[in-house]
Design a protein around this motif. Structure first.
Motif, PDB file in Angstrom:
ATOM      1  N   VAL A 167       0.847  -1.196   0.000  1.00  0.00           N
ATOM      2  CA  VAL A 167       0.000   0.000   0.000  1.00  0.00           C
ATOM      3  C   VAL A 167       0.881   1.243   0.000  1.00  0.00           C
ATOM      4  CG1 VAL A 167      -1.773   1.262   1.276  1.00  0.00           C
ATOM      5  CG2 VAL A 167      -1.796  -1.250   1.235  1.00  0.00           C
ATOM      6  N   SER A 180      -7.925   0.545   0.221  1.00  0.00           N
ATOM      7  CA  SER A 180      -6.714  -0.250   0.457  1.00  0.00           C
ATOM      8  C   SER A 180      -6.862  -1.385   1.456  1.00  0.00           C
ATOM      9  CB  SER A 180      -5.562   0.673   0.880  1.00  0.00           C
ATOM     10  OG  SER A 180      -5.192   1.514  -0.190  1.00  0.00           O
ATOM     11  N   ARG A 184      -5.612  -4.637  -1.224  1.00  0.00           N
ATOM     12  CA  ARG A 184      -4.310  -5.306  -1.147  1.00  0.00           C
ATOM     13  C   ARG A 184      -4.464  -6.825  -1.168  1.00  0.00           C
ATOM     14  NH1 ARG A 184      -2.526  -3.579   5.020  1.00  0.00           N
ATOM     15  NH2 ARG A 184      -4.403  -4.260   6.089  1.00  0.00           N
ATOM     16  N   CYS A 238      -6.268   0.973  -7.816  1.00  0.00           N
ATOM     17  CA  CYS A 238      -5.417   0.826  -6.620  1.00  0.00           C
ATOM     18  C   CYS A 238      -4.718  -0.525  -6.625  1.00  0.00           C
ATOM     19  CB  CYS A 238      -6.258   0.971  -5.355  1.00  0.00           C
ATOM     20  SG  CYS A 238      -6.973   2.613  -5.117  1.00  0.00           S
ATOM     21  N   GLN A 242      -0.640  -1.804  -6.139  1.00  0.00           N
ATOM     22  CA  GLN A 242      -0.349  -2.670  -4.995  1.00  0.00           C
ATOM     23  C   GLN A 242       0.214  -4.007  -5.449  1.00  0.00           C
ATOM     24  OE1 GLN A 242      -4.173  -2.579  -3.084  1.00  0.00           O
ATOM     25  NE2 GLN A 242      -3.847  -0.530  -2.227  1.00  0.00           N
TER      26      GLN A 242
END
Length: 599
Positions: A167, A180, A184, A238, A242
């Protein structure tokens, strides 16, 4: 395949060779430096090689961080060192140095990899040393130390450390607390199934494009689906970064895709909202184009300010000190990050407003929010610049000149103004020229020659603004002023044309030119230089394009002007896309970090 050379006497029960093979290395053993040198020479010239002490004790992820990161030619952790093909010569010099010294002073229980790192440091060769945090990497000196190191390894949850390190260390409130915590784990799921960050990035783009298509239906179910899909696209956005950090799959192509697809997704969604509104009888293309212009100018402010101060010396400011102090207080950190309306907060706001309101309301709120965020960040940076005692470098001046995107029309007048302007006059002249051409275009009827006169003044002021190196305290404002002038002129003329298709054509032209400007930014950030001069000349430079659209507006009818904007947009898009794709998929571009901007 990369080669890992385990040096020294094997240690019974060690998992080292298995860990190295799990990281993709072809493992070889060497009893001494002479045998290690032979194995290095036998490896393909462009392949990565690593030397690891047989007594190494540590986490496999510590080895992954130290030996597999593609961004660094040379990297090391205690007991291990690696060199990519471009750095093999430096590693060989280090081997020569330690041979000539007869092994040198014992370092880390006379570990050959650590002696090589010492030699590299002495030679002035930069060696990356990743931050390991609680991860263990050691070469124990005796059995007791080895047992203690093994206990330390067992005491740390390696997978938890790896997930947390996937992250971003700095991100927005919405991303940090709403995305997050679970994205992840999605990144780990992707890694275990062999998916690459580029595949996830592409999936994010496709999801956003489907969201835009749903918004374009103009129906309430379509708007709700669009909002949900936009959030899903952001989750994937995101996840790709990651995944890259989780598995250290950094690449040139990945950095480019991640950087450009974010803008493509957001601006395509704006277009989808405008199409959906048109189906309901509401024309919001001017608002969509205004939102794209405002967001692009915000990013140019960020890029220009950062480049201007990237390597400035004596870089101190009371304003910056106050900002750093506020960042040390927990709640102010998140308030300040939310005020700037970063991508997470912005996309969440757009998604919710799309689902429950209308495209017009969505754009109104977006424009107000982005305008306030832009005012806050720009004011803070102006204060920092005015109170900062700094000497800016030639590199910074060159970067700002590249971001200015001046074309051939600025060349001749610039030679006449070779002495340039003093101090704060540079951004002031750039601003006044931009205001002149935008005001002339917006405040007169379509088809007049006053915008052409304003564009002529703008060409002269643009040349004057860049006549000398941009090293002044506020010279970083010149590129964003140029962007606002060019894009604003296109918007004003298309709005004045007041015919069907003019504003969508203007949207396409600004999108194509904005892509060129973003591409310039990411080349500079990757230390790859600006786009080639022929490309800047071919698409006219910012002042040339501005003059061209004003002349076309004066010579053509509104319908003909719409066609001309479309043709220019297609030509610019083809030129910049072909050159950009050629560049970023070539081996010459460096692998860069994917942190990017929170905005």
């Amino acid at each position: 395949m990369p080669t890992a050379i385990v040096t020294g006497q094997p240690v019974p029960g060690s998992s080292l060779e298995g860990d190295l093979r799990s990281l993709g290395f072809d493992v070889r053993t060497a009893a001494d430096s002479a045998e290690a040198r032979n194995l290095i020479a036998a490896a393909p010239a462009d392949a990565r090689v690593a030397l690891v002490d047989a007594r190494f004790v540590g986490h496999a992820h510590a080895l992954r961080l130290g030996l597999t990161d593609p961004r660094f030619p040379l990297s090391a952790v205690p007991g291990a060192v690696t060199a990519q093909g471009t750095a093999r010569q430096a590693l060989n010099r280090a081997l020569d140095a330690q041979d000539e010294s007869g092994g040198g002073t014992a370092v880390a229980v006379d570990s050959l990899p650590d002696r090589l790192v010492t030699a590299l440091d002495a030679d002035g060769t930069p060696v990356h040393r990743p931050e390991l945090g609680s991860l263990v990497a050691a070469v124990p000196a005796d059995p007791q130390a080895r047992n203690e190191a093994r206990q330390a390894v067992l005491a740390v949850d390696e997978e938890d450390v790896r997930l947390k390190s996937a992250v971003k260390s700095r991100d927005g409130f919405f991303t940090t607390f709403c995305i997050s915590p679970y994205s992840r784990y999605l990144a780990r799921w992707c890694a275990r199934r062999g998916l690459t960050p580029n595949q996830v990035t592409t999936a994010s783009l496709l999801t956003a494009l489907i969201a835009a298509a749903c918004a374009a239906t103009g129906t309430r179910p379509g708007f709700v689906a669009a909002g949900l899909l936009l959030i899903a696209s952001f989750v994937l956005d995101c996840t790709d970064g990651q995944l890259a950090r989780y598995s250290l799959q950094y690449s040139t192509l990945g950095a480019w895709l991640d950087a450009t697809f974010d803008r493509a997704k957001e601006y395509a969604y704006y277009a989808g909202l405008a199409l959906g509104a048109a189906r309901g009888g509401d024309d919001v293309w001017a608002l969509a184009l205004g939102a794209m212009i405002l967001q692009t100018c915000r990013h140019v402010v960020d890029f220009s300010f950062n480049e201007a101060n990237h390597d400035a010396t004596a870089n101190t400011s009371p304003t910056a000190a106050l900002s750093d102090k506020l960042d040390s207080v927990g709640w102010t950190v998140w308030v300040r990050r939310m005020i700037v309306l970063p991508i997470g907060e912005r996309w969440a706001m757009i998604a919710v407003l799309t689902a429950v309101t209308t495209p017009r309301i969505t754009f109104y709120v977006l424009l107000v929010g982005c305008a306030l965020a832009a005012a806050y960040t720009t004011a803070g940076r102006v204060l920092r610049s005015l109170t900062r005692k700094a000497s800016r470098t030639d590199r910074a001046a060159l970067a700002l000149a590249d971001l200015a995107d001046s074309g051939p029309l600025a060349g001749a007048p610039r030679r006449l103004f070779a002495r340039g302007l003093p101090g704060l006059a540079v951004p002031a002249v750039a601003l006044l020229g931009g205001v002149a051409v935008v005001a002339c275009s917006a405040l007169t009827g379509f088809g007049g020659w006053l915008p052409v006169a304003g564009a002529g003044v703008y060409v002269l002021t643009s040349a004057l603004a860049v006549a000398r190196p941009l090293k002044g305290s506020l010279d970083w404002l010149v590129p964003p002023f140029f962007r606002a002038a060019e894009y604003g002129t296109v918007l004003a003329l298309a709005a004045r044309a007041d015919v069907r298709g003019a504003l969508p054509a203007a949207f396409g032209l600004v999108a194509a030119v904005a892509y060129h400007h973003y591409d310039t930014v990411y080349r500079i950030r990757g230390d790859a230089g600006a786009p080639p001069a022929w490309l800047v000349r071919a698409i006219g430079g910012q002042e040339g394009r501005t003059l061209l659209v004003t002349v076309l507006a004066a010579l053509l009818t509104a319908s003909q002007f719409t066609v001309a904007l479309t043709v220019i947009a297609v030509c610019v898009a083809l030129l910049v896309l072909v050159e950009s794709i050629r560049f970023w998929v070539s081996a010459g571009a460096p692998a860069v970090h994917d942190e990017g901007e929170t905005a």
